[in-house]
Design a protein around this motif. Sequence first.
Motif, PDB file in Angstrom:
ATOM      1  N   LEU A 178       0.863  -1.194   0.000  1.00 18.19           N
ATOM      2  CA  LEU A 178       0.000   0.000   0.000  1.00 18.19           C
ATOM      3  C   LEU A 178       0.886   1.226   0.000  1.00 18.19           C
ATOM      4  N   ASP A 179       0.820   1.989  -1.087  1.00 18.89           N
ATOM      5  CA  ASP A 179       1.642   3.180  -1.275  1.00 18.89           C
ATOM      6  C   ASP A 179       0.995   4.374  -0.582  1.00 18.89           C
ATOM      7  N   ASP A 180       1.801   5.398  -0.277  1.00 18.75           N
ATOM      8  CA  ASP A 180       1.295   6.669   0.284  1.00 18.75           C
ATOM      9  C   ASP A 180       0.426   6.441   1.511  1.00 18.75           C
ATOM     10  N   PHE A 181       0.780   5.463   2.313  1.00 21.65           N
ATOM     11  CA  PHE A 181      -0.097   5.109   3.424  1.00 21.65           C
ATOM     12  C   PHE A 181      -0.235   6.263   4.418  1.00 21.65           C
ATOM     13  N   GLY A 182      -1.465   6.473   4.849  1.00 25.14           N
ATOM     14  CA  GLY A 182      -1.737   7.527   5.817  1.00 25.14           C
ATOM     15  C   GLY A 182      -2.356   8.769   5.190  1.00 25.14           C
ATOM     16  N   THR A 183      -2.304   8.869   3.858  1.00 26.00           N
ATOM     17  CA  THR A 183      -2.843  10.061   3.205  1.00 26.00           C
ATOM     18  C   THR A 183      -4.298   9.877   2.777  1.00 26.00           C
ATOM     19  N   GLY A 184      -4.734   8.632   2.633  1.00 26.13           N
ATOM     20  CA  GLY A 184      -6.108   8.397   2.174  1.00 26.13           C
ATOM     21  C   GLY A 184      -7.054   8.321   3.356  1.00 26.13           C
ATOM     22  N   TYR A 185      -8.245   7.823   3.080  1.00 26.22           N
ATOM     23  CA  TYR A 185      -9.196   7.622   4.165  1.00 26.22           C
ATOM     24  C   TYR A 185      -8.912   6.275   4.787  1.00 26.22           C
ATOM     25  N   SER A 186      -7.745   6.181   5.447  1.00 27.34           N
ATOM     26  CA  SER A 186      -7.374   4.857   5.925  1.00 27.34           C
ATOM     27  C   SER A 186      -8.220   4.458   7.109  1.00 27.34           C
ATOM     28  N   SER A 187      -9.123   3.545   6.860  1.00 26.89           N
ATOM     29  CA  SER A 187      -9.788   2.911   7.962  1.00 26.89           C
ATOM     30  C   SER A 187      -8.902   1.741   8.321  1.00 26.89           C
ATOM     31  N   LEU A 188      -8.302   1.840   9.502  1.00 23.80           N
ATOM     32  CA  LEU A 188      -7.296   0.849   9.867  1.00 23.80           C
ATOM     33  C   LEU A 188      -7.886  -0.555   9.929  1.00 23.80           C
ATOM     34  N   ALA A 189      -9.195  -0.607  10.283  1.00 23.89           N
ATOM     35  CA  ALA A 189      -9.840  -1.915  10.384  1.00 23.89           C
ATOM     36  C   ALA A 189      -9.861  -2.627   9.030  1.00 23.89           C
ATOM     37  N   TYR A 190      -9.890  -1.821   7.967  1.00 23.41           N
ATOM     38  CA  TYR A 190      -9.896  -2.391   6.619  1.00 23.41           C
ATOM     39  C   TYR A 190      -8.634  -3.204   6.335  1.00 23.41           C
ATOM     40  N   LEU A 191      -7.550  -2.684   6.911  1.00 24.62           N
ATOM     41  CA  LEU A 191      -6.238  -3.249   6.585  1.00 24.62           C
ATOM     42  C   LEU A 191      -6.191  -4.757   6.694  1.00 24.62           C
ATOM     43  N   ALA A 235       9.572   3.427   4.877  1.00 21.42           N
ATOM     44  CA  ALA A 235       9.422   4.880   5.005  1.00 21.42           C
ATOM     45  C   ALA A 235       9.855   5.512   3.691  1.00 21.42           C
ATOM     46  N   GLU A 236       8.971   6.343   3.137  1.00 22.91           N
ATOM     47  CA  GLU A 236       9.271   7.016   1.867  1.00 22.91           C
ATOM     48  C   GLU A 236       9.851   8.404   2.132  1.00 22.91           C
ATOM     49  N   GLY A 237      10.655   8.884   1.209  1.00 19.97           N
ATOM     50  CA  GLY A 237      11.123  10.274   1.266  1.00 19.97           C
ATOM     51  C   GLY A 237      12.074  10.553   2.404  1.00 19.97           C
ATOM     52  N   VAL A 238      12.906   9.589   2.749  1.00 22.37           N
ATOM     53  CA  VAL A 238      13.899   9.808   3.803  1.00 22.37           C
ATOM     54  C   VAL A 238      15.058  10.616   3.211  1.00 22.37           C
ATOM     55  N   CYS A 252      11.122   0.679  12.044  1.00 20.99           N
ATOM     56  CA  CYS A 252      10.722   0.640  10.632  1.00 20.99           C
ATOM     57  C   CYS A 252      11.691  -0.279   9.873  1.00 20.99           C
ATOM     58  N   ASP A 253      11.167  -1.035   8.907  1.00 23.56           N
ATOM     59  CA  ASP A 253      11.981  -2.067   8.256  1.00 23.56           C
ATOM     60  C   ASP A 253      12.865  -1.532   7.133  1.00 23.56           C
ATOM     61  N   LEU A 254      12.243  -0.771   6.228  1.00 19.99           N
ATOM     62  CA  LEU A 254      12.955  -0.332   5.033  1.00 19.99           C
ATOM     63  C   LEU A 254      12.805   1.175   4.861  1.00 19.99           C
ATOM     64  N   ALA A 255      13.751   1.760   4.138  1.00 16.58           N
ATOM     65  CA  ALA A 255      13.658   3.188   3.856  1.00 16.58           C
ATOM     66  C   ALA A 255      14.066   3.455   2.422  1.00 16.58           C
ATOM     67  N   GLN A 256      13.540   4.572   1.925  1.00 17.33           N
ATOM     68  CA  GLN A 256      13.738   4.946   0.530  1.00 17.33           C
ATOM     69  C   GLN A 256      13.771   6.470   0.516  1.00 17.33           C
ATOM     70  N   GLY A 257      14.672   7.061  -0.227  1.00 15.99           N
ATOM     71  CA  GLY A 257      14.684   8.518  -0.290  1.00 15.99           C
ATOM     72  C   GLY A 257      16.025   9.062  -0.713  1.00 15.99           C
ATOM     73  N   TYR A 258      16.045  10.397  -0.894  1.00 17.84           N
ATOM     74  CA  TYR A 258      17.246  11.055  -1.410  1.00 17.84           C
ATOM     75  C   TYR A 258      18.453  10.851  -0.493  1.00 17.84           C
ATOM     76  N   HIS A 259      18.216  10.598   0.794  1.00 22.31           N
ATOM     77  CA  HIS A 259      19.337  10.325   1.705  1.00 22.31           C
ATOM     78  C   HIS A 259      20.204   9.179   1.175  1.00 22.31           C
ATOM     79  N   PHE A 260      19.554   8.203   0.550  1.00 24.58           N
ATOM     80  CA  PHE A 260      20.294   7.058  -0.008  1.00 24.58           C
ATOM     81  C   PHE A 260      20.621   7.308  -1.474  1.00 24.58           C
ATOM     82  N   CYS A 261      19.598   7.633  -2.232  1.00 25.90           N
ATOM     83  CA  CYS A 261      19.779   7.736  -3.681  1.00 25.90           C
ATOM     84  C   CYS A 261      18.510   8.291  -4.316  1.00 25.90           C
ATOM     85  N   ARG A 262      18.680   9.154  -5.292  1.00 26.77           N
ATOM     86  CA  ARG A 262      17.543   9.595  -6.097  1.00 26.77           C
ATOM     87  C   ARG A 262      17.190   8.504  -7.100  1.00 26.77           C
ATOM     88  N   PRO A 263      16.029   8.566  -7.704  1.00 25.70           N
ATOM     89  CA  PRO A 263      15.757   7.614  -8.786  1.00 25.70           C
ATOM     90  C   PRO A 263      16.782   7.835  -9.910  1.00 25.70           C
TER      91      PRO A 263
END
Length: 271
Positions: A178-191, A235-238, A252-263
């Motif tokens: 699930l991308d961009d988690f937390g920005t939508g109408y996340s009903s946690l129970a749905y998960l 975690a996105e955008g680290v 947190c398990d994994l991270a992604q972002g400019y701190h490591f590398c840009r696309p």
Amino acid sequence: AKAEGRNAFQLYQPAMNARSLEHLALESALHRALERDELVLHFQPLVEIAGGRTVAAEALLRWRHPELGLVSPADFIPLAEETGLIVPIGEWVLRTACLQHRRWRELGHANLRMLVNISARQFRDDNLADLVARVVHETAMPAGLLTLELTESMLMENSSRGIDVLERLRRLGVRLALDDFGTGYSSLAYLKRFPIDELKIDRLFIRDIERNPEDAAIADAIVKLAHSLGLRVVAEGVESAAQLDILARHGCDLAQGYHFCRPVEAAQFPL
Ligand code: C2E
Ligand code: CA
Ligand code: CA
Ligand code: CA
């Protein structure tokens, strides 16, 4: 004559004219982008926070427009969605990502995972699971190394159909995030109803994580919730070591972002 008059009136409304012409020009250019080989994938590493190893690559689409230069997906994916062009483009993205993965496997990176973004329109297409099955087969992609990224809003649109599609994809052996988690109408129970493997915490909550205790609390809660449901968390955008530090403390398990590398292009991907 009356209809003509109306068209003429519309044609000479300057703002609308300019905008719709621009839209039309972009649409026909996007039509040709595929045939003309103007689309490219860049790849961004996902790093295991504990070990610091690159374990996955997210494929991110770019358009090398002959006049406009490199066009960002934010500027043409909405148009591709609206016109339905996202369906053939999405198929191209999936196949190209799987072929790149094959090259990396041939170089000895046998366990690298590949993450591919799926758009709402693709998700609504009844052929998605068949398409994924076909591409995985044609490219000899190990399905377990392929993760498809979806967003909450796609699942909320029609949740029982959504679960159905997810289960079909899961039966192929592919993983789901699930991308961009937390920005939508996340009903946690749905998960817990959705057969998801991974959550990606949106960049919005990472950006101010050092200064904003609420953001830190949200990130912490997402990690705890995800772990209690057996999901992994990215975690996105680290962008800094300080952010990474906090995420490490939250488990947190994994991270992604400019701190490591840009696309980057495949040839520059840090393996
Ligand atoms: P996304 O899937 O949430 O991808 C993450 C975006 O954040 C990417 O933008 C990436 O370049 C950017 N990013 C990564 N690390 C950082 C960081 O540390 N700081 C900041 N500020 N940004 C960072 P990009 O490549 O412009 O893509 C934008 C969106 O376009 C993607 O968001 C995704 O929703 C969509 N997209 C990209 N490629 C595809 C594709 O192949 N298919 C579909 N359907 N959508 C795509
Ligand atoms: Ca993504
Ligand atoms: Ca995202
Ligand atoms: Ca996004």
